[in-house]
Design an enzyme around this catalytic site. Structure first.
Site, PDB file in Angstrom:
ATOM      1  N   CYS A 134       1.065  -1.193   0.054  1.00 10.39           N
ATOM      2  CA  CYS A 134       0.059   0.002  -0.064  1.00 10.39           C
ATOM      3  C   CYS A 134       0.874   1.336  -0.035  1.00 10.39           C
ATOM      4  O   CYS A 134       1.505   1.468  -1.083  1.00 10.39           O
ATOM      5  CB  CYS A 134      -1.044  -0.014   1.063  1.00 10.39           C
ATOM      6  SG  CYS A 134      -2.317   1.324   0.931  1.00 10.39           S
ATOM      7  N   HIS A 233      -4.056  -4.888   0.365  1.00  9.44           N
ATOM      8  CA  HIS A 233      -3.642  -5.321   1.754  1.00  9.44           C
ATOM      9  C   HIS A 233      -3.647  -6.761   1.878  1.00  9.44           C
ATOM     10  O   HIS A 233      -4.837  -7.183   2.426  1.00  9.44           O
ATOM     11  CB  HIS A 233      -4.485  -4.514   2.788  1.00  9.44           C
ATOM     12  CG  HIS A 233      -3.982  -3.316   2.976  1.00  9.44           C
ATOM     13  ND1 HIS A 233      -2.855  -2.650   3.655  1.00  9.44           N
ATOM     14  CD2 HIS A 233      -4.218  -1.763   2.310  1.00  9.44           C
ATOM     15  CE1 HIS A 233      -2.993  -1.562   3.827  1.00  9.44           C
ATOM     16  NE2 HIS A 233      -3.732  -1.035   2.891  1.00  9.44           N
ATOM     17  N   GLU A 235      -2.579  -8.262   4.371  1.00  9.91           N
ATOM     18  CA  GLU A 235      -2.592  -8.485   5.814  1.00  9.91           C
ATOM     19  C   GLU A 235      -3.786  -7.885   6.225  1.00  9.91           C
ATOM     20  O   GLU A 235      -3.992  -7.826   7.510  1.00  9.91           O
ATOM     21  CB  GLU A 235      -1.371  -7.737   6.329  1.00  9.91           C
ATOM     22  CG  GLU A 235      -1.705  -6.242   6.632  1.00  9.91           C
ATOM     23  CD  GLU A 235      -1.405  -5.305   5.576  1.00  9.91           C
ATOM     24  OE1 GLU A 235      -1.334  -4.137   5.596  1.00  9.91           O
ATOM     25  OE2 GLU A 235      -1.815  -6.052   4.335  1.00  9.91           O
TER      26      GLU A 235
END
Length: 257
Positions: A134, A233, A235
């Site tokens: 990001c 993302h 995560e």
């Protein structure tokens, strides 16, 4: 407000001899409220967990606004690999933006940007395996001469309205790219929540992923062995667990070589 860093300093359930992965992240930037802090803390924790699950030893390197910065040479000397996590917007002055003041700029900290940009350049020189997520992917592009879209006009394809912030988005990967080889396919559904994006790709990079509207969603360094940027993302809590494993394991495995 700043996020308590102590939760990222514990070294539990790690493989003793796993590669050391420096986790580059801000735990506090201008304008961070409780909601942003919760997201930043949660995604950072999941990234740490993913590195440990893959056999790596994650170590916090924070560039929190107002706190001292660790010397970059010291960070890189210790590292087997690097992960640049998400966060605030990149200062438009870093990439020579000369248009009208962008709307919706958030969390600008030029010291933080300069720190990350220089570290990315040094990481490429040392050929350290690097994953940039990001904000990290945007900094990667700026570090190698690229520019950013400071505020995407058609943002609903790339982020929610805040409730929720992250949405599912389809991206297409270049078949011969590192990220396509990691994922094992060229079409992904990813978790996204961004209003800035890569514009002109840096001369030392190549675009490796695109959204359906043409926005660049991934890049990689042309000559470094493994330096990959993803705008999405992996995560994020709502993301695919197997895709998360693939992304973080690929970085850890490369750092172990």
């Amino acid at each position: 407000m700043n996020i308590d860093s102590n939760q990222f300093l514990e070294q539990h359930e790690e493989q003793t001899h796993g590669p050391l992965i420096q986790m580059i992240v801000s735990l506090g930037f201008p304008g961070m409220g409780s909601g942003a802090a919760q997201i930043q803390a949660e995604t950072t924790r999941l990234a740490f967990d993913a590195v440990r699950y893959a056999g790596g030893r994650p170590r916090l390197v924070q560039y929190t606004t107002g706190l001292p910065l660790r010397p970059i040479a010291e960070v890189l000397d210790e590292a087997d690999g690097l992960i640049f996590l998400g966060g605030a917007d990149v200062d438009p002055e870093c990439y020579g933006y000369a248009g009208p003041p962008p709307e919706n700029l958030y969390g600008i900290d030029r010291r933080a940007d300069d720190y990350c940009i220089y570290m990315l350049k040094q990481a490429a020189e040392r050929d350290l395996p690097t994953l940039a997520i990001c904000r990290g992917s945007q900094l990667l592009n700026v570090a190698f001469g690229g520019t950013l879209i400071p505020d995407i006009e058609n943002w609903p394809l790339h982020k929610g309205d805040g409730n929720p912030l992250f949405i599912d988005e389809e991206v297409t990967l270049e078949a011969d790219s590192k990220i396509a080889k990691v994922m094992g396919r060229t079409r992904l559904s990813v978790r996204n929540g961004h209003h800035q994006a890569v514009d002109r790709v840096g001369s030392e990079l190549r675009a490796t992923a695109h959204a359906d509207d043409g926005i660049v969603e991934g890049t990689e360094h042309r000559t470094a062995s493994w330096m990959v940027g993803v705008q999405w993302h992996p995560e994020e809590p709502g993301g695919d667990l197997e895709d998360r494993r693939l992304v973080f394991s690929s970085l850890v495995d490369r750092a172990a070589i």
